[in-house]
Design a protein around this motif. Structure first.
Motif, PDB file in Angstrom:
ATOM      1  N   VAL A 418       0.836  -1.201   0.000  1.00 15.20           N
ATOM      2  CA  VAL A 418       0.000   0.000   0.000  1.00 15.20           C
ATOM      3  C   VAL A 418       0.867   1.246   0.000  1.00 15.20           C
ATOM      4  CG1 VAL A 418      -1.638   1.347   1.358  1.00 15.20           C
ATOM      5  CG2 VAL A 418      -2.005  -1.103   1.068  1.00 15.20           C
ATOM      6  N   ALA A 419       1.914   1.249   0.823  1.00 17.47           N
ATOM      7  CA  ALA A 419       2.815   2.404   0.871  1.00 17.47           C
ATOM      8  C   ALA A 419       3.490   2.613  -0.488  1.00 17.47           C
ATOM      9  CB  ALA A 419       3.855   2.211   1.967  1.00 17.47           C
ATOM     10  N   HIS A 420       3.906   1.514  -1.111  1.00 21.73           N
ATOM     11  CA  HIS A 420       4.561   1.615  -2.415  1.00 21.73           C
ATOM     12  C   HIS A 420       3.583   2.107  -3.470  1.00 21.73           C
ATOM     13  CE1 HIS A 420       6.603   0.266  -6.119  1.00 21.73           C
ATOM     14  NE2 HIS A 420       7.705   0.425  -5.416  1.00 21.73           N
ATOM     15  N   LEU A 421       2.338   1.637  -3.424  1.00 19.86           N
ATOM     16  CA  LEU A 421       1.320   2.066  -4.371  1.00 19.86           C
ATOM     17  C   LEU A 421       1.063   3.562  -4.263  1.00 19.86           C
ATOM     18  CD1 LEU A 421      -1.080   1.668  -6.335  1.00 19.86           C
ATOM     19  CD2 LEU A 421      -2.438   0.923  -4.372  1.00 19.86           C
ATOM     20  N   GLU A 422       0.909   4.053  -3.066  1.00 24.07           N
ATOM     21  CA  GLU A 422       0.626   5.473  -2.875  1.00 24.07           C
ATOM     22  C   GLU A 422       1.806   6.329  -3.323  1.00 24.07           C
ATOM     23  OE1 GLU A 422      -2.212   6.531  -2.267  1.00 24.07           O
ATOM     24  OE2 GLU A 422      -3.256   4.800  -1.411  1.00 24.07           O
ATOM     25  N   ALA A 423       3.019   5.903  -2.989  1.00 23.26           N
ATOM     26  CA  ALA A 423       4.201   6.666  -3.398  1.00 23.26           C
ATOM     27  C   ALA A 423       4.349   6.679  -4.915  1.00 23.26           C
ATOM     28  CB  ALA A 423       5.444   6.078  -2.741  1.00 23.26           C
ATOM     29  N   TRP A 424       4.053   5.548  -5.540  1.00 27.64           N
ATOM     30  CA  TRP A 424       4.140   5.447  -7.004  1.00 27.64           C
ATOM     31  C   TRP A 424       3.140   6.382  -7.679  1.00 27.64           C
ATOM     32  CZ3 TRP A 424       0.162   2.315  -9.613  1.00 27.64           C
ATOM     33  CH2 TRP A 424       0.320   2.295 -11.009  1.00 27.64           C
ATOM     34  N   LEU A 425       1.895   6.402  -7.203  1.00 26.09           N
ATOM     35  CA  LEU A 425       0.890   7.280  -7.796  1.00 26.09           C
ATOM     36  C   LEU A 425       1.254   8.744  -7.604  1.00 26.09           C
ATOM     37  CD1 LEU A 425      -2.474   5.482  -6.907  1.00 26.09           C
ATOM     38  CD2 LEU A 425      -1.364   5.636  -9.131  1.00 26.09           C
ATOM     39  N   ALA A 437       1.974  13.268 -21.024  1.00 26.43           N
ATOM     40  CA  ALA A 437       2.515  12.033 -21.606  1.00 26.43           C
ATOM     41  C   ALA A 437       3.517  11.377 -20.665  1.00 26.43           C
ATOM     42  CB  ALA A 437       3.175  12.331 -22.949  1.00 26.43           C
ATOM     43  N   LEU A 438       4.300  12.164 -19.961  1.00 24.13           N
ATOM     44  CA  LEU A 438       5.266  11.602 -19.013  1.00 24.13           C
ATOM     45  C   LEU A 438       4.547  10.865 -17.893  1.00 24.13           C
ATOM     46  CD1 LEU A 438       8.117  11.251 -17.886  1.00 24.13           C
ATOM     47  CD2 LEU A 438       7.894  13.518 -16.816  1.00 24.13           C
ATOM     48  N   CYS A 439       3.438  11.414 -17.415  1.00 24.69           N
ATOM     49  CA  CYS A 439       2.675  10.741 -16.358  1.00 24.69           C
ATOM     50  C   CYS A 439       2.178   9.381 -16.831  1.00 24.69           C
ATOM     51  CB  CYS A 439       1.491  11.609 -15.940  1.00 24.69           C
ATOM     52  SG  CYS A 439       1.950  13.153 -15.130  1.00 24.69           S
ATOM     53  N   VAL A 440       1.698   9.318 -18.068  1.00 24.93           N
ATOM     54  CA  VAL A 440       1.198   8.057 -18.614  1.00 24.93           C
ATOM     55  C   VAL A 440       2.320   7.023 -18.678  1.00 24.93           C
ATOM     56  CG1 VAL A 440       0.233   6.941 -20.661  1.00 24.93           C
ATOM     57  CG2 VAL A 440      -0.664   9.149 -19.906  1.00 24.93           C
ATOM     58  N   ARG A 446       4.815   0.369 -14.107  1.00 24.92           N
ATOM     59  CA  ARG A 446       4.398  -0.600 -13.090  1.00 24.92           C
ATOM     60  C   ARG A 446       4.452  -2.025 -13.618  1.00 24.92           C
ATOM     61  NH1 ARG A 446       3.620  -0.458  -7.442  1.00 24.92           N
ATOM     62  NH2 ARG A 446       3.173  -2.649  -7.062  1.00 24.92           N
ATOM     63  N   ARG A 447       4.428  -2.201 -14.941  1.00 25.68           N
ATOM     64  CA  ARG A 447       4.461  -3.553 -15.506  1.00 25.68           C
ATOM     65  C   ARG A 447       5.782  -4.254 -15.223  1.00 25.68           C
ATOM     66  NH1 ARG A 447       5.384  -4.075 -21.929  1.00 25.68           N
ATOM     67  NH2 ARG A 447       5.317  -6.228 -21.211  1.00 25.68           N
TER      68      ARG A 447
END
Length: 510
Positions: A418-425, A437-440, A446-447
Motif C-alpha cells: 500500500v505504501a509503495h502504491l501510494e508513493a508510485w501514484l 505524456a510523461l505521467c502516462v 508498473r508492468r
C-alpha cells in the motif's frame, strides 16, 4: 602431387530411399508418430530404419526422429543414422519454432521437401525468461517456410487433436496421409493406428482432422473470442458486485472496459470492499483527467492500479494452486482420464522476506529490522521445497494458506504494498500539469513489477532504476519518450544490461 580419384557412380537404388524426419519436444508423441510410420512402411513391404537423436531435455531441446525406407529387394539397403542438410524428403515439425529450426538447419529445401508443421506454440525457455514479451514472431517463421519448402502444410495440429480428445502425433500422422507424400493408401495409415491398440478411437478422430487439414491446404484453427466471464455466487454478494459495476457505469465510456477488468481482478484477489477502494483510486485519477486527452491517463491507471493492488504474495500463490479449475486445466493438458491418478508436484522457494511479510505488520517490520532474525528465517524456510498437492497434507496446508484473505490486510506485506502504491501514484502524477505524456509513461512502468520472491525483487529493482531515470529526464520535451525507452530496455533481458546502457546514455546528457 595431388591424387585424382575417379568419381564413383551413384547407385540408382539410392534414389528410391524416402527420407523422413520428425522434430518434436518432450510430451508431443514424436516417438509414437515415428512408431506408426515405421509400422506403416513395414506393413507395405518396405525395409525401414528408425533412429532418434534426443535433445537436451524435455521442453528445452527437440528430439529428431529419423526414418529411412525403401521397397524391399534381394539386397540389404544401407541406411543413414541421422538426417543431412538438403537431403530430407518429408519433414514433420510438431511446433512452429521447430518449423523454423528445421529451415535454419537446412533440412527443408525447395527442390524436394514436403514440410508438415503445427502452427501452435510451445514456448521455449529462452522465450519465457525474457522479462517482457519474449515470444518469437511466428509470422517470420511462416514466411521462411513458404520459401524453403516445396510443399507446405501448416495448421494448428495441437488444437485439431485436442478437440478430438487425442494428442498431436495423431493429427500429424493424418496430415502425412493427406499430403500424399508416401505411396500408401489412407486405410494403411489407419491400420497402423489400430494395431497400436492405444486410444484408437480418439487417435483416428484426430487423424481424420489432420487429414482434412492437409487436403484443404492451410487450415489454421480459428479461435472464437472468449465469452465474458460469468459471475456466480450468493445473491447478497452479487448485489454488492452490481453496486460496484454501477459505479463503473458512471465513469467515462472509454475507461469502463479497463476498469471492469481491473475490478474483477481486485475482487478475485481480496473482496468487494477491496474492490470499492480500487474504484476510489481510479475515480481520483478520472477527476484529474479529461476527454481531450482521450482519458489515456485514466485507462492506464485503471490497468496498473489493479495490478499493484493484486500483488503476488504467499496467500495468493497458495490460493491459485488449490483452485479446482487449475487442476482441471492441468488434467486436460496432460490428457489424464477421469479414472487415472494424476500426481502434481509444486515447487516453492520462499525467501525470508516472504515469511516476514506474512506476519502482522508491526511484528513483520520488527523482524525485518533484525538481521539475525531474518537469517534464521532464511535458514528455516529458504530451501526449495516440493509439495505433492495431489496428497492430502500438502493440499490442506496450501488450502488453509490460500484462505487467509481476511488476514492479508493486516500483514507486513500488505502494508509495504500500500505504501509503495501510494508513493508510485504520487510520483507519477506530480508532473501532470506540465507533461501529461510523461505521467502516462511513468504509470506504465508498473508492468516491471510482477511475480513474487526473487522475480518480484528483480522487477522492483528495475522499476526503481527506471523511475529514477524518469526523474533525470523530467522537464525535457522528450521525457516521455526516454521513459518508454528505459522501460523497454528493462524488459529486454533478466540481467538488466540493456537498462544499464540506457541509463548511462541519460547520465551523459542529463
Amino acid at each position: 602431387m595431388n591424387a585424382i580419384f575417379p568419381e564413383q557412380p551413384v547407385d540408382p537404388r539410392a534414389a528410391q530411399i524416402t527420407k523422413l524426419a520428425v522434430m518434436a519436444v518432450g510430451g508431443q508423441g514424436g516417438g509414437v508418430l515415428t512408431g506408426w510410420i515405421e509400422a506403416l512402411a513395414r506393413a507395405q513391404g518396405y525395409a525401414v530404419q528408425a533412429t532418434s537423436v534426443a535433445g537436451v531435455a524435455q521442453r528445452t531441446g527437440a528430439t529428431i526422429y529419423y526414418v529411412e525406407m525403401t521397397p524391399k529387394t534381394d539386397h540389404q539397403p544401407i541406411f543413414a543414422l541421422a538426417p543431412s542438410a538438403g537431403d530430407v524428403d518429408i519433414l514433420i515439425a510438431a511446433e512452429m519454432m521447430e518449423v523454423g529450426r528445421a529451415v535454419m538447419r537446412g533440412f527443408v529445401t525447395p527442390d524436394r521437401t514436403v514440410l508438415i508443421g503445427s502452427s501452435h506454440r510451445a514456448l521455449a525457455v529462452s522465450e519465457k525468461t525474457v522479462p517482457g514479451d519474449g515470444i518469437a514472431d511466428a509470422e517470420e517463421v511462416r514466411a521462411a517456410a513458404e520459401i524453403a519448402a516445396q510443399t507446405l502444410i501448416l495448421a494448428d495440429m495441437e488444437q485439431l487433436a485436442v478437440g478430438q480428445g487425442s494428442v498431436i502425433s495423431a493429427s500429424l500422422f493424418g496430415a502425412l496421409a493427406g499430403v500424399d507424400a508416401l505411396p500408401f493408401p489412407r486405410a494403411a495409415f489407419e491400420d497402423a493406428i489400430r494395431q497400436s491398440g492405444k486410444a484408437v478411437d480418439a487417435s483416428l478422430r484426430a487423424f481424420d482432422a489432420g487429414f482434412d487439414a492437409a487436403q484443404n491446404g492451410d487450415a489454421d484453427t480459428v479461435h472464437t473470442p472468449d465469452t465474458p466471464r460469468e459471475i456466480t455466487g450468493p445473491q447478497d454478494l452479487l448485489r454488492e458486485y452490481q453496486r460496484l459495476l454501477d459505479r463503473i457505469h458512471a465513469m467515462p465510456p472509454a475507461v469502463q472496459q479497463m476498469a471492469t477488468a481491473g475490478l474483477l481482478k481486485v475482487v478475485d484477489f481480496q473482496d468487494y470492499a477491496y474492490g470499492a477502494s480500487y474504484l476510489d483510486r481510479v475515480n481520483g485519477i478520472i477527476g484529474r483527467d479529461s476527454s481531450e486527452r482521450g482519458w489515456l491517463l485514466s485507462i492506464t491507471a485503471a490497468k496498473y492500479i489493479a495490478n499493484a493492488m493484486a500483488y503476488d504474495d504467499i496467500i495468493r500463490v497458495a490460493d491459485i494452486k488449490t483452485r479446482g479449475p487449475r487442476f482441471d486445466r492441468i488434467r486436460a493438458e496432460m490428457g489424464a482420464k477421469p479414472d487415472q491418478v494424476m500426481q502434481l508436484t509444486e515447487y516453492f522457494h520462499p525467501r525470508a522476506e516472504e515469511i516476514a511479510g506474512l506476519l502482522p505488520a508491526k511484528l513483520g517490520a520488527w523482524v525485518e529490522g533484525r538481521p539475525k532474525a531474518m537469517a534464521w528465517l532464511d535458514r528455516r524456510f529458504g530451501k526449495g521445497r516440493r509439495l505433492r498437492t495431489d496428497s492430502l497434507p500438502a493440499f490442506v496446508m496450501l488450502y488453509v494458506l490460500g484462505g487467509l484473505k481476511s488476514y492479508r490486510l493486516k500483514t507486513r506485506r500488505h502494508a509495504i504494498e500500500v505504501a509503495h502504491l501510494e508513493a508510485w501514484l504520487d510520483r507519477c502524477l506530480a508532473p501532470l500539469e506540465e507533461d501529461y505524456a510523461l505521467c502516462v509513461e511513468m504509470l506504465r512502468c508498473r508492468r516491471l513489477i510482477k511475480g513474487y520472491s526473487d522475480t518480484h525483487a528483480r522487477g522492483l529493482t528495475k522499476f526503481d532504476s527506471v523511475m529514477n531515470g524518469a526523474q533525470m529526464v523530467k522537464g525535457r520535451k522528450d521525457a516521455a519518450d526516454w521513459v518508454a525507452r528505459l522501460r523497454e530496455a528493462a524488459l529486454q533481458d533478466p540481467e538488466g544490461k540493456a537498462l544499464s546502457g540506457a541509463l548511462e546514455t541519460i547520465r551523459s546528457f542529463a
